[in-house]
Design a protein around this motif. Sequence first.
Motif, PDB file in Angstrom:
ATOM      1  N   VAL A 126     -11.164  12.484  -7.155  1.00  0.00           N
ATOM      2  CA  VAL A 126     -11.249  13.067  -8.497  1.00  0.00           C
ATOM      3  C   VAL A 126     -12.595  12.719  -9.101  1.00  0.00           C
ATOM      4  N   ASP A 127     -13.246  13.689  -9.697  1.00  0.00           N
ATOM      5  CA  ASP A 127     -14.521  13.464 -10.373  1.00  0.00           C
ATOM      6  C   ASP A 127     -14.323  12.534 -11.563  1.00  0.00           C
ATOM      7  N   ASP A 128     -15.352  11.777 -11.900  1.00  0.00           N
ATOM      8  CA  ASP A 128     -15.224  10.809 -12.989  1.00  0.00           C
ATOM      9  C   ASP A 128     -15.277  11.432 -14.378  1.00  0.00           C
ATOM     10  N   THR A 129     -15.287  12.744 -14.450  1.00  0.00           N
ATOM     11  CA  THR A 129     -15.172  13.422 -15.744  1.00  0.00           C
ATOM     12  C   THR A 129     -13.754  13.942 -15.982  1.00  0.00           C
ATOM     13  N   CYS A 130     -12.851  13.671 -15.059  1.00  0.00           N
ATOM     14  CA  CYS A 130     -11.485  14.209 -15.145  1.00  0.00           C
ATOM     15  C   CYS A 130     -10.546  13.270 -15.885  1.00  0.00           C
ATOM     16  N   ILE A 131      -9.761  13.851 -16.762  1.00  0.00           N
ATOM     17  CA  ILE A 131      -8.657  13.157 -17.425  1.00  0.00           C
ATOM     18  C   ILE A 131      -7.384  13.744 -16.833  1.00  0.00           C
ATOM     19  N   VAL A 132      -6.447  12.890 -16.461  1.00  0.00           N
ATOM     20  CA  VAL A 132      -5.206  13.352 -15.855  1.00  0.00           C
ATOM     21  C   VAL A 132      -4.049  13.032 -16.791  1.00  0.00           C
ATOM     22  N   ASN A 133      -3.252  14.032 -17.084  1.00  0.00           N
ATOM     23  CA  ASN A 133      -2.078  13.846 -17.929  1.00  0.00           C
ATOM     24  C   ASN A 133      -1.013  13.126 -17.114  1.00  0.00           C
ATOM     25  N   PRO A 134      -0.532  11.969 -17.587  1.00  0.00           N
ATOM     26  CA  PRO A 134       0.447  11.223 -16.797  1.00  0.00           C
ATOM     27  C   PRO A 134       1.768  11.960 -16.579  1.00  0.00           C
TER      28      PRO A 134
ATOM     29  N   MET B  68       0.846  -1.184   0.000  1.00  0.00           N
ATOM     30  CA  MET B  68       0.000   0.000   0.000  1.00  0.00           C
ATOM     31  C   MET B  68       0.888   1.242   0.000  1.00  0.00           C
ATOM     32  N   SER B  69       0.572   2.160  -0.860  1.00  0.00           N
ATOM     33  CA  SER B  69       1.287   3.424  -0.951  1.00  0.00           C
ATOM     34  C   SER B  69       0.871   4.347   0.196  1.00  0.00           C
ATOM     35  N   GLU B  70       1.575   5.442   0.323  1.00  0.00           N
ATOM     36  CA  GLU B  70       1.223   6.460   1.308  1.00  0.00           C
ATOM     37  C   GLU B  70       0.115   7.379   0.772  1.00  0.00           C
ATOM     38  N   PHE B  71      -0.022   7.408  -0.563  1.00  0.00           N
ATOM     39  CA  PHE B  71      -0.961   8.320  -1.219  1.00  0.00           C
ATOM     40  C   PHE B  71      -1.965   7.549  -2.069  1.00  0.00           C
ATOM     41  N   ALA B  72      -3.188   8.097  -2.163  1.00  0.00           N
ATOM     42  CA  ALA B  72      -4.224   7.454  -2.971  1.00  0.00           C
ATOM     43  C   ALA B  72      -5.029   8.480  -3.745  1.00  0.00           C
ATOM     44  N   ILE B  73      -5.431   8.095  -4.939  1.00  0.00           N
ATOM     45  CA  ILE B  73      -6.369   8.870  -5.745  1.00  0.00           C
ATOM     46  C   ILE B  73      -7.623   8.019  -5.864  1.00  0.00           C
ATOM     47  N   ILE B  74      -8.761   8.606  -5.555  1.00  0.00           N
ATOM     48  CA  ILE B  74     -10.030   7.891  -5.553  1.00  0.00           C
ATOM     49  C   ILE B  74     -10.955   8.532  -6.574  1.00  0.00           C
ATOM     50  N   MET B  75     -11.533   7.714  -7.431  1.00  0.00           N
ATOM     51  CA  MET B  75     -12.510   8.206  -8.398  1.00  0.00           C
ATOM     52  C   MET B  75     -13.837   7.493  -8.151  1.00  0.00           C
ATOM     53  N   PRO B  76     -14.795   8.190  -7.516  1.00  0.00           N
ATOM     54  CA  PRO B  76     -16.120   7.599  -7.371  1.00  0.00           C
ATOM     55  C   PRO B  76     -16.919   7.778  -8.658  1.00  0.00           C
ATOM     56  N   SER B  77     -17.692   6.772  -9.011  1.00  0.00           N
ATOM     57  CA  SER B  77     -18.518   6.848 -10.219  1.00  0.00           C
ATOM     58  C   SER B  77     -19.727   5.948 -10.028  1.00  0.00           C
ATOM     59  N   PHE B  78     -20.878   6.549  -9.851  1.00  0.00           N
ATOM     60  CA  PHE B  78     -22.091   5.790  -9.577  1.00  0.00           C
ATOM     61  C   PHE B  78     -23.105   5.997 -10.688  1.00  0.00           C
ATOM     62  N   GLY B  79     -23.708   4.929 -11.122  1.00  0.00           N
ATOM     63  CA  GLY B  79     -24.739   5.011 -12.151  1.00  0.00           C
ATOM     64  C   GLY B  79     -24.174   4.765 -13.542  1.00  0.00           C
ATOM     65  N   GLU B  80     -24.971   5.061 -14.523  1.00  0.00           N
ATOM     66  CA  GLU B  80     -24.631   4.833 -15.935  1.00  0.00           C
ATOM     67  C   GLU B  80     -23.723   5.961 -16.426  1.00  0.00           C
ATOM     68  N   ARG B  81     -22.417   5.739 -16.408  1.00  0.00           N
ATOM     69  CA  ARG B  81     -21.447   6.765 -16.786  1.00  0.00           C
ATOM     70  C   ARG B  81     -20.383   6.104 -17.653  1.00  0.00           C
ATOM     71  N   PRO B  82     -20.669   5.938 -18.955  1.00  0.00           N
ATOM     72  CA  PRO B  82     -19.800   5.141 -19.834  1.00  0.00           C
ATOM     73  C   PRO B  82     -18.391   5.690 -20.010  1.00  0.00           C
ATOM     74  N   TRP B  83     -18.184   6.963 -19.797  1.00  0.00           N
ATOM     75  CA  TRP B  83     -16.865   7.567 -19.965  1.00  0.00           C
ATOM     76  C   TRP B  83     -15.947   7.321 -18.771  1.00  0.00           C
ATOM     77  N   ALA B  84     -16.500   6.922 -17.657  1.00  0.00           N
ATOM     78  CA  ALA B  84     -15.733   6.852 -16.410  1.00  0.00           C
ATOM     79  C   ALA B  84     -14.584   5.840 -16.475  1.00  0.00           C
ATOM     80  N   VAL B  85     -14.776   4.738 -17.166  1.00  0.00           N
ATOM     81  CA  VAL B  85     -13.707   3.738 -17.259  1.00  0.00           C
ATOM     82  C   VAL B  85     -12.496   4.337 -17.975  1.00  0.00           C
ATOM     83  N   THR B  86     -12.748   5.087 -19.024  1.00  0.00           N
ATOM     84  CA  THR B  86     -11.670   5.742 -19.765  1.00  0.00           C
ATOM     85  C   THR B  86     -11.001   6.809 -18.909  1.00  0.00           C
TER      86      THR B  86
END
Length: 144
Positions: free
Chosen positions: A89-97, A1-19
């Motif tokens: 992080v909201d499930d509409t966010c894209i993060v640049n690596p 387990m890392s010291e830091f975590a990023i959490i993305m909640p996504s509830f319901g029909e949200r097809p973009w969230a996996v991407t």
Amino acid sequence: MSEFAIIMPSFGERPWAVTAFASVRQYAECYGMDAHFVTEDNFDDLVLDEVKESRGRKHKRAYALKSYLAWKYLKPSESSDGYSKVLVVDDTCIVNPSAPSIFAEHSEASLAMTSTSRYHARRSHKHIKSLAALGYLSTVPYDA
């Protein structure tokens, strides 16, 4: 387990969230962070009986879960010491690596938040589609 975590909640029909989560996971891996994609509301200890659904705010539990998840992942439990820093992080966010480490950019005792407008969400969805079309997220299926 890392010291830091990023959490993305996504509830319901949200097809973009996996991407969107694929970009979060890739970013987290670059910095040795853990990434969690929370898609099920199985948090019985979050009781909101007094919060009634109303017109204009139909998904109060989903909004409350965003704050609750930060606390839940920071809090020590029987199976974990908890994370020292958490980002939700909201499930509409894209993060640049290649973006700098968000945790290195902010002090230990800081809290940051933003509000999201309908315009911002539409721009985010458009950006997700363009990244998927260009093949940047080719390992993740996207069904627009």
